[in-house]
Design a protein around this motif. Structure first.
Motif, PDB file in Angstrom:
ATOM      1  N   LEU A 101      62.358  24.174  -0.742  1.00  0.00           N
ATOM      2  CA  LEU A 101      60.959  24.379  -1.383  1.00  0.00           C
ATOM      3  C   LEU A 101      59.940  24.719  -1.008  1.00  0.00           C
ATOM      4  N   SER A 102      59.919  25.074   0.233  1.00  0.00           N
ATOM      5  CA  SER A 102      58.525  25.780   1.021  1.00  0.00           C
ATOM      6  C   SER A 102      58.465  26.395   0.822  1.00  0.00           C
ATOM      7  N   GLN A 103      60.160  27.951   0.663  1.00  0.00           N
ATOM      8  CA  GLN A 103      59.400  28.946  -0.064  1.00  0.00           C
ATOM      9  C   GLN A 103      58.941  29.053  -1.511  1.00  0.00           C
ATOM     10  N   ALA A 104      58.981  27.950  -2.048  1.00  0.00           N
ATOM     11  CA  ALA A 104      58.958  28.738  -4.025  1.00  0.00           C
ATOM     12  C   ALA A 104      57.436  27.918  -3.425  1.00  0.00           C
ATOM     13  N   ILE A 105      57.027  27.097  -2.498  1.00  0.00           N
ATOM     14  CA  ILE A 105      55.740  26.186  -2.877  1.00  0.00           C
ATOM     15  C   ILE A 105      55.169  27.942  -2.027  1.00  0.00           C
ATOM     16  N   LYS A 106      55.572  28.783  -0.527  1.00  0.00           N
ATOM     17  CA  LYS A 106      54.842  29.398  -1.534  1.00  0.00           C
ATOM     18  C   LYS A 106      53.974  30.762  -1.770  1.00  0.00           C
ATOM     19  N   LYS A 107      55.314  30.596  -2.503  1.00  0.00           N
ATOM     20  CA  LYS A 107      55.521  31.401  -3.904  1.00  0.00           C
ATOM     21  C   LYS A 107      55.006  31.352  -4.939  1.00  0.00           C
ATOM     22  N   ILE A 108      54.357  30.199  -5.232  1.00  0.00           N
ATOM     23  CA  ILE A 108      53.919  29.199  -5.903  1.00  0.00           C
ATOM     24  C   ILE A 108      51.862  29.508  -5.794  1.00  0.00           C
TER      25      ILE A 108
END
Ligand SMILES: Cc1cc2nc3c(=O)[nH]c(=O)nc-3n(C[C@H](O)[C@H](O)[C@H](O)COP(=O)(O)OP(=O)(O)OC[C@H]3O[C@@H](n4cnc5c(N)ncnc54)[C@H](O)[C@@H]3O)c2cc1C
Ligand SMILES: Cc1cc2nc3c(=O)[nH]c(=O)nc-3n(C[C@H](O)[C@H](O)[C@H](O)COP(=O)(O)OP(=O)(O)OC[C@H]3O[C@@H](n4cnc5c(N)ncnc54)[C@H](O)[C@@H]3O)c2cc1C
Lengths: 284, 366
Positions: A101-108
């Protein structure tokens, strides 16, 4: 202000059974919903956006069918939805979940702008650990605000936020700097009804779907089962308690007689209740 | 990512820790630690309960029980330290620094992770309170180790692993979880799940002090105020010794007054099942159950509540559950201790009268 809300799709009922032979959890056939606690986070996010502008992105990691929950969130008024789905994510514990989830939030953040607030629910109704929020905050180095009952003033120029946080035996009023991760307490607001137009556009909206590679995960041993230090060794149904309640004989008795017997039974079954009550009465 | 968790080398073959292959550098990790939750001058009872549980685990492992106590002022911590030794700790790691006077995630996470990295425990237990859950999640992520939530049973296997059993799916299932290849093995436990150990007055242990090594300027979060529940009119359901609750069997919002009346005589808190909140009869903060409050009173009286699993999981920690329900087959009788098959609308007011009379008579006599 950019806001990300993490939502998890969960079984609609706590009545989950274990397969008698394989000893695995049977989720098939059980209807799913957005984790009820996450709705408080979503509503809070939508209110902040309605008040001060910006966008709300809902994010969920799960199997492809978790798209249903994301679409539901769009009908409530979220601006966009991101689904993280990949076989490498299967079997994640909270450490691995917070990693993906934190990887995805970085990408967002890279695509649509870095969020000032990341919301999660207090906990889920299936895994029920309340660990994913703190996990994301730690990984992204966001200031962590858990069990938030009320969001106070946000000073966007100064970059500060004030919240009331449920603590043991009281409420802590905290001030910290944005960006933050907030886990929202239940009962703090009431979810809006989605508008018809939102429902219509949600049905047509695109849900962005990302896999592990899309969010820059090169080392897949950090996610899913392989990235999970906890190992579930055994799942089992609790042995039902042998003795059922001892029934007080009530036949032919008046309510007052029943009440007297019940009171005496209570006193005889617990060492301190009668004394506690006497002290309470004496203090009145 | 300031505290980017270091990913330890995975055992060959991939599937994390399905087999136990504890990496060499973790083999020196020893002793059972209990984080002592200390706030506003008090040690949280859950920490003392965990010392009792920690003692059992430590005996099986033949190691020591260690308390970890953080607070603002050394002299202020003395009474707490005594309490910790007398409930079973052999050793106490103590960090006293004004920056730790109030709980903040940043300072406490840094402090506890430092201690773990310095002294290397094999097991670390915390209370599953709002503080403990806030802290445990951050510490486990920083250390990149496993954390099992809300355990109801802890045991040691023959190979020294911690077997942590916890309910999930709202209590309808239990599972046993291991953290085989990482250390420490972390677990949280809710208050009143483990028994309070007997206090041994005069028992003492070794104190080891440790510095915090942080500057206030570097800490972003400030505690502006703390409003204690007893100073506000907050509902104290979760902490109440006696709770009286009503369900749909009461049939109307007016009849719910019968629950409040009994609660008042008992100095108790009152609560309800979910449908009453949905109908708007009772405010949401009074809901008991999976999506409401978990209560652990000495006495729980449930009137006109059927006892659905989502309600059950919120009340099972009560010492004594009394159910009043007109249906002898209501599921609540499967987990209540004492059952009364009767009309709650009649029994509730009768109970209020009975207690009121008993208390006034004994008060006059006393
Ligand atoms: C029977 C069982 C027991 C388990 N016990 C443990 C355990 O003790 N320790 C452990 O580390 N793991 C455990 N897990 C794994 C855990 O359930 C998963 O890691 C899960 O992906 C997230 O944990 P949670 O459901 O407890 O979420 P919580 O930490 O309770 O969730 C908090 C918030 O995080 C967000 N969130 C959580 N998951 C997602 C998601 N997939 N997508 C988007 N947002 C999300 C939501 O906003 C949610 O409200 C268990 C799983 C099972 C099936
Ligand atoms: C995801 C999810 C989360 C949920 N969370 C919660 C939660 O947190 N808390 C919660 O409580 N529920 C929760 N529920 C709802 C739960 O499943 C039940 O529907 C609910 O608890 C039933 O409430 P009740 O017992 O008051 O009503 P009912 O089930 O209708 O029971 C009423 C009872 O009253 C008895 N009765 C009738 N008349 C009388 C009388 N005159 N005297 C005595 N007894 C009488 C009846 O025999 C019956 O047993 C949740 C459900 C879901 C799906």
């Amino acid at each position: 202000m950019q806001i990300v809300v993490c939502i998890k799709q969960v079984p609609d009922s706590a009545q989950i059974r274990v397969h008698p032979v394989t000893n695995t959890i049977m989720r098939q056939g059980v209807p799913t919903i957005i984790n009820p606690y996450d709705l408080f986070a979503l509503e809070e996010a939508l209110r902040l956006r309605d008040k001060s502008g910006g966008e709300v992105t809902v994010l969920s990691m799960g199997p492809p069918m978790a798209e249903d929950s994301l679409r539901k969130a769009l009908t409530f008024g979220a601006d966009r939805a991101v689904l993280l789905t990949d076989r490498f994510f299967a079997g994640s514990d909270t450490l691995a979940t917070s990693f993906s989830l934190s990887q995805a939030i970085k990408k967002i953040g890279e695509v649509w702008g870095a969020p000032s607030i990341v919301f999660t629910g207090k906990q889920t109704i299936d895994g029920d650990t309340a660990q994913v929020g703190p996990g994301i905050a730690t990984r992204l180095n966001l200031n962590q605000l858990t069990y938030v009952a009320k969001i106070g003033p946000i000073d966007r120029e100064g970059g500060t936020i004030e919240v009331e946080r449920r603590a043991e035996g009281g409420v802590q009023v905290l001030q910290t700097k944005l960006p933050v991760l907030i886990t929202m307490l239940e009962g703090t607001n009431e979810m809006r009804r989605g508008s018809l137009s939102a429902a219509l556009s949600a049905a047509k909206a695109d849900v962005t779907v990302w896999n592990a590679a899309d969010i820059g995960i090169e080392d897949v041993t950090k996610c899913g089962l392989r990235g999970s230090p906890t190992v579930v060794k055994r799942v089992f149904a609790p042995t039902p308690r042998e003795e059922k309640a001892e029934q007080l004989p009530v036949g032919g008795k008046s309510p007052d007689e029943i009440a007297d017997t019940l009171m005496n039974e209570i006193f005889s079954r617990h060492q301190t209740i009668e004394d506690d009550l006497m002290n309470f009465a004496a203090g009145q | 990512m300031a505290n980017a968790p270091k990913q330890q080398a995975r055992p060959a073959g991939g599937r994390a820790g399905m087999k136990k292959e504890l990496p060499e550098h973790f083999k020196a990790y020893r002793h059972v630690w209990v984080f002592i939750e200390y706030e506003h001058g008090h040690v949280h009872p859950v920490s003392l309960e965990l010392l009792g549980e920690g003692r059992k685990l430590a005996e099986k492992l033949d190691v020591e029980v260690v308390g970890v106590l953080l607070g603002g002022d050394k002299s202020e911590l003395e009474a707490a330290a005594t309490e910790v030794y007398e409930h079973g700790a052999d050793v106490l790691y103590q960090v006293a620094d004004p920056m730790l006077a109030h709980y903040r995630n940043e300072t406490y996470t840094k402090c506890l992770t430092d201690l773990v990295n310095t002294y290397k425990p094999e097991i670390l237990l915390l209370g599953a309170t709002t503080l403990g859950r806030d802290l445990a999640g951050s510490v486990a992520t920083t250390l990149a180790t496993g954390l099992t939530a809300d355990c109801t049973e802890l045991a040691i296997d023959d190979d020294r692993s911690l077997a942590a059993t916890r309910p999930t799916f709202g209590g309808s299932l239990l599972c046993t979880i291991y953290t085989l290849n990482f250390r420490p093995q972390m677990a949280t436990v809710r208050p009143r799940v483990m028994a309070m150990p007997k206090r041994e007055p005069g028992r003492t242990g070794r104190l080891i002090e440790h510095p915090l090594n942080m500057a206030e300027e570097d800490v972003v979060t400030k505690v502006l105020r703390f409003v204690a529940d007893r100073d506000s009119n907050k509902v104290q359901l979760a902490f109440a010794d006696i709770v009286v609750a009503g369900g749909l069997g009461l049939r109307s919002a007016e009849n719910f007054q019968l629950v409040k009346d009994l609660a008042e005589v008992l100095g108790a808190e009152y609560g309800c099942s979910r449908p009453l909140v949905q109908k708007g009869w009772v405010p949401a903060e009074r809901q008991i159950g999976q999506t409401g409050k978990t209560i652990r009173p000495k006495l729980y009286i449930a009137a006109g509540i059927s006892g659905a699993i989502q309600h059950r999981v919120g009340v099972e920690g009560a010492d004594l559950i009394v159910a009043i329900n007109s249906d002898p087959n209501a599921p609540i009788f499967d987990f209540a201790h004492l059952g009364v098959v009767a009309d709650a609308l009649e029994v509730l007011p009768a109970l209020t009268r009975a207690f009121a009379k008993h208390l006034s008579v004994n008060r006059l006599a006393g």
